[in-house]
Design a protein around this motif. Structure first.
Motif, mmCIF file in Angstrom:
data_model
loop_
_atom_site.group_PDB
_atom_site.id
_atom_site.type_symbol
_atom_site.label_atom_id
_atom_site.label_comp_id
_atom_site.label_asym_id
_atom_site.label_seq_id
_atom_site.Cartn_x
_atom_site.Cartn_y
_atom_site.Cartn_z
ATOM 1 N N PRO A 8 88.482 79.287 96.744
ATOM 2 C CA PRO A 8 87.462 80.333 96.841
ATOM 3 C C PRO A 8 88.051 81.673 96.414
ATOM 4 O O PRO A 8 89.148 82.038 96.836
ATOM 5 N N LEU A 9 87.345 82.392 95.559
ATOM 6 C CA LEU A 9 87.843 83.654 95.011
ATOM 7 C C LEU A 9 86.742 84.701 94.951
ATOM 8 O O LEU A 9 85.564 84.394 95.120
ATOM 9 N N ASP A 10 87.150 85.898 94.644
ATOM 10 C CA ASP A 10 86.253 86.993 94.279
ATOM 11 C C ASP A 10 87.112 87.939 93.444
ATOM 12 O O ASP A 10 87.499 89.010 93.895
ATOM 13 N N GLU A 11 87.458 87.500 92.232
ATOM 14 C CA GLU A 11 88.415 88.201 91.384
ATOM 15 C C GLU A 11 87.815 88.548 90.028
ATOM 16 O O GLU A 11 87.100 87.740 89.434
ATOM 17 N N PRO A 12 88.129 89.742 89.509
ATOM 18 C CA PRO A 12 87.671 90.096 88.161
ATOM 19 C C PRO A 12 88.485 89.349 87.107
ATOM 20 O O PRO A 12 89.675 89.068 87.314
ATOM 21 N N ALA A 13 87.848 89.027 86.001
ATOM 22 C CA ALA A 13 88.534 88.341 84.895
ATOM 23 C C ALA A 13 87.825 88.668 83.592
ATOM 24 O O ALA A 13 86.673 89.093 83.582
ATOM 25 N N ARG A 26 83.197 88.052 87.496
ATOM 26 C CA ARG A 26 83.840 87.843 88.791
ATOM 27 C C ARG A 26 83.957 86.342 88.978
ATOM 28 O O ARG A 26 82.950 85.635 89.001
ATOM 29 N N VAL A 27 85.178 85.859 89.085
ATOM 30 C CA VAL A 27 85.399 84.431 89.309
ATOM 31 C C VAL A 27 85.240 84.184 90.805
ATOM 32 O O VAL A 27 85.906 84.809 91.629
ATOM 33 N N LEU A 28 84.337 83.285 91.147
ATOM 34 C CA LEU A 28 83.998 83.010 92.541
ATOM 35 C C LEU A 28 84.722 81.789 93.096
ATOM 36 O O LEU A 28 84.921 81.686 94.306
ATOM 37 N N ASN A 33 89.556 71.608 87.224
ATOM 38 C CA ASN A 33 88.614 71.174 86.195
ATOM 39 C C ASN A 33 87.599 72.224 85.763
ATOM 40 O O ASN A 33 86.902 72.024 84.771
ATOM 41 N N GLY A 34 87.495 73.339 86.498
ATOM 42 C CA GLY A 34 86.503 74.332 86.107
ATOM 43 C C GLY A 34 86.474 75.528 87.025
ATOM 44 O O GLY A 34 87.320 75.700 87.892
ATOM 45 N N PHE A 35 85.437 76.337 86.850
ATOM 46 C CA PHE A 35 85.309 77.554 87.648
ATOM 47 C C PHE A 35 83.840 77.935 87.796
ATOM 48 O O PHE A 35 82.991 77.514 87.017
ATOM 49 N N GLY A 36 83.579 78.740 88.796
ATOM 50 C CA GLY A 36 82.277 79.354 88.985
ATOM 51 C C GLY A 36 82.467 80.855 88.870
ATOM 52 O O GLY A 36 83.473 81.394 89.323
ATOM 53 N N ALA A 37 81.516 81.540 88.247
ATOM 54 C CA ALA A 37 81.651 82.975 88.044
ATOM 55 C C ALA A 37 80.293 83.648 88.089
ATOM 56 O O ALA A 37 79.244 82.991 88.135
ATOM 57 N N GLU A 38 80.344 84.971 88.054
ATOM 58 C CA GLU A 38 79.139 85.785 88.092
ATOM 59 C C GLU A 38 79.291 86.924 87.091
ATOM 60 O O GLU A 38 80.367 87.518 86.975
ATOM 61 N N CYS A 39 78.236 87.215 86.351
ATOM 62 C CA CYS A 39 78.230 88.358 85.437
ATOM 63 C C CYS A 39 76.791 88.704 85.096
ATOM 64 O O CYS A 39 75.884 87.900 85.288
ATOM 65 N N GLU A 40 76.607 89.919 84.590
ATOM 66 C CA GLU A 40 75.262 90.366 84.239
ATOM 67 C C GLU A 40 74.790 89.811 82.898
ATOM 68 O O GLU A 40 73.602 89.701 82.654
ATOM 69 N N ALA A 41 75.731 89.476 82.025
ATOM 70 C CA ALA A 41 75.369 88.948 80.703
ATOM 71 C C ALA A 41 74.806 87.535 80.843
ATOM 72 O O ALA A 41 75.160 86.802 81.768
ATOM 73 N N LEU A 60 90.015 77.317 77.408
ATOM 74 C CA LEU A 60 88.713 76.987 76.846
ATOM 75 C C LEU A 60 87.893 76.200 77.864
ATOM 76 O O LEU A 60 88.415 75.304 78.542
ATOM 77 N N ALA A 61 86.595 76.547 77.977
ATOM 78 C CA ALA A 61 85.702 75.863 78.913
ATOM 79 C C ALA A 61 84.298 75.799 78.329
ATOM 80 O O ALA A 61 83.950 76.559 77.418
ATOM 81 N N TYR A 62 83.493 74.896 78.861
ATOM 82 C CA TYR A 62 82.104 74.713 78.442
ATOM 83 C C TYR A 62 81.185 75.021 79.615
ATOM 84 O O TYR A 62 81.361 74.462 80.706
ATOM 85 N N VAL A 63 80.224 75.895 79.418
ATOM 86 C CA VAL A 63 79.296 76.281 80.476
ATOM 87 C C VAL A 63 78.387 75.087 80.776
ATOM 88 O O VAL A 63 77.730 74.548 79.883
ATOM 89 N N THR A 64 78.353 74.683 82.044
ATOM 90 C CA THR A 64 77.587 73.498 82.432
ATOM 91 C C THR A 64 76.318 73.827 83.204
ATOM 92 O O THR A 64 75.402 73.008 83.254
ATOM 93 N N TRP A 65 76.248 74.993 83.834
ATOM 94 C CA TRP A 65 75.049 75.388 84.563
ATOM 95 C C TRP A 65 74.984 76.908 84.685
ATOM 96 O O TRP A 65 75.983 77.587 84.561
ATOM 97 N N ARG A 66 73.772 77.409 84.937
ATOM 98 C CA ARG A 66 73.560 78.840 85.176
ATOM 99 C C ARG A 66 72.339 79.010 86.055
ATOM 100 O O ARG A 66 71.313 78.369 85.855
ATOM 101 N N ARG A 67 72.466 79.871 87.059
ATOM 102 C CA ARG A 67 71.358 80.242 87.941
ATOM 103 C C ARG A 67 71.452 81.743 88.174
ATOM 104 O O ARG A 67 72.375 82.204 88.849
ATOM 105 N N GLY A 68 70.525 82.483 87.593
ATOM 106 C CA GLY A 68 70.571 83.936 87.721
ATOM 107 C C GLY A 68 71.822 84.495 87.065
ATOM 108 O O GLY A 68 72.115 84.198 85.915
ATOM 109 N N ASP A 69 72.586 85.280 87.823
ATOM 110 C CA ASP A 69 73.829 85.876 87.313
ATOM 111 C C ASP A 69 75.039 84.957 87.468
ATOM 112 O O ASP A 69 76.134 85.303 87.049
ATOM 113 N N ARG A 70 74.864 83.805 88.083
ATOM 114 C CA ARG A 70 75.994 82.889 88.325
ATOM 115 C C ARG A 70 75.970 81.732 87.339
ATOM 116 O O ARG A 70 74.920 81.284 86.913
ATOM 117 N N PHE A 71 77.172 81.270 87.017
ATOM 118 C CA PHE A 71 77.292 80.114 86.132
ATOM 119 C C PHE A 71 78.556 79.341 86.458
ATOM 120 O O PHE A 71 79.456 79.844 87.132
#
Length: 95
Positions: A8-13, A26-28, A33-41, A60-71
């Motif tokens: 579990p994190l709350d770090e800028p990247a 913000r990496v959450l 195998n992957g990560f969850g993050a949040e951004c306005e873009a 390198l990673a592939y985006v697998t899901w997005r809900r609102g500002d989180r992915f």
């Protein structure tokens, strides 16, 4: 069902959605195998991105899901989260 440990994190990247730009996220959470993050873009599902990980470098990673500002994204190859600078910070906070 996920079985790998998630840090579990709350770090800028820096995230590179393409070869010519980057944005702050913000990496959450992080796993090998992957990560969850949040951004306005709006990061598109299915897109290829690169995440800068402290102590590891760009992965390198592939985006697998997005809900609102989180992915969430899956790394092309597993990474060693114990090598990541965030792991050391997390371990210091826990101990």
């Amino acid at each position: 069902m996920r079985r790998e440990e998630r840090l579990p994190l709350d770090e800028p990247a820096r995230l590179h959605p393409n070869e010519w730009s980057s944005l702050e996220v913000r990496v959450l959470d992080l796993s090998s195998n992957g990560f969850g993050a949040e951004c306005e873009a709006r990061v598109r599902v299915g897109s290829c991105v690169t995440l800068e990980l402290p102590g590891i470098g760009s992965e390198l990673a592939y985006v697998t899901w997005r809900r609102g500002d989180r992915f969430g994204a899956k790394f092309r190859q597993p990474v060693s989260i114990e090598s990541c600078g965030w792991w050391r910070l997390w371990r210091e906070d826990v101990v």
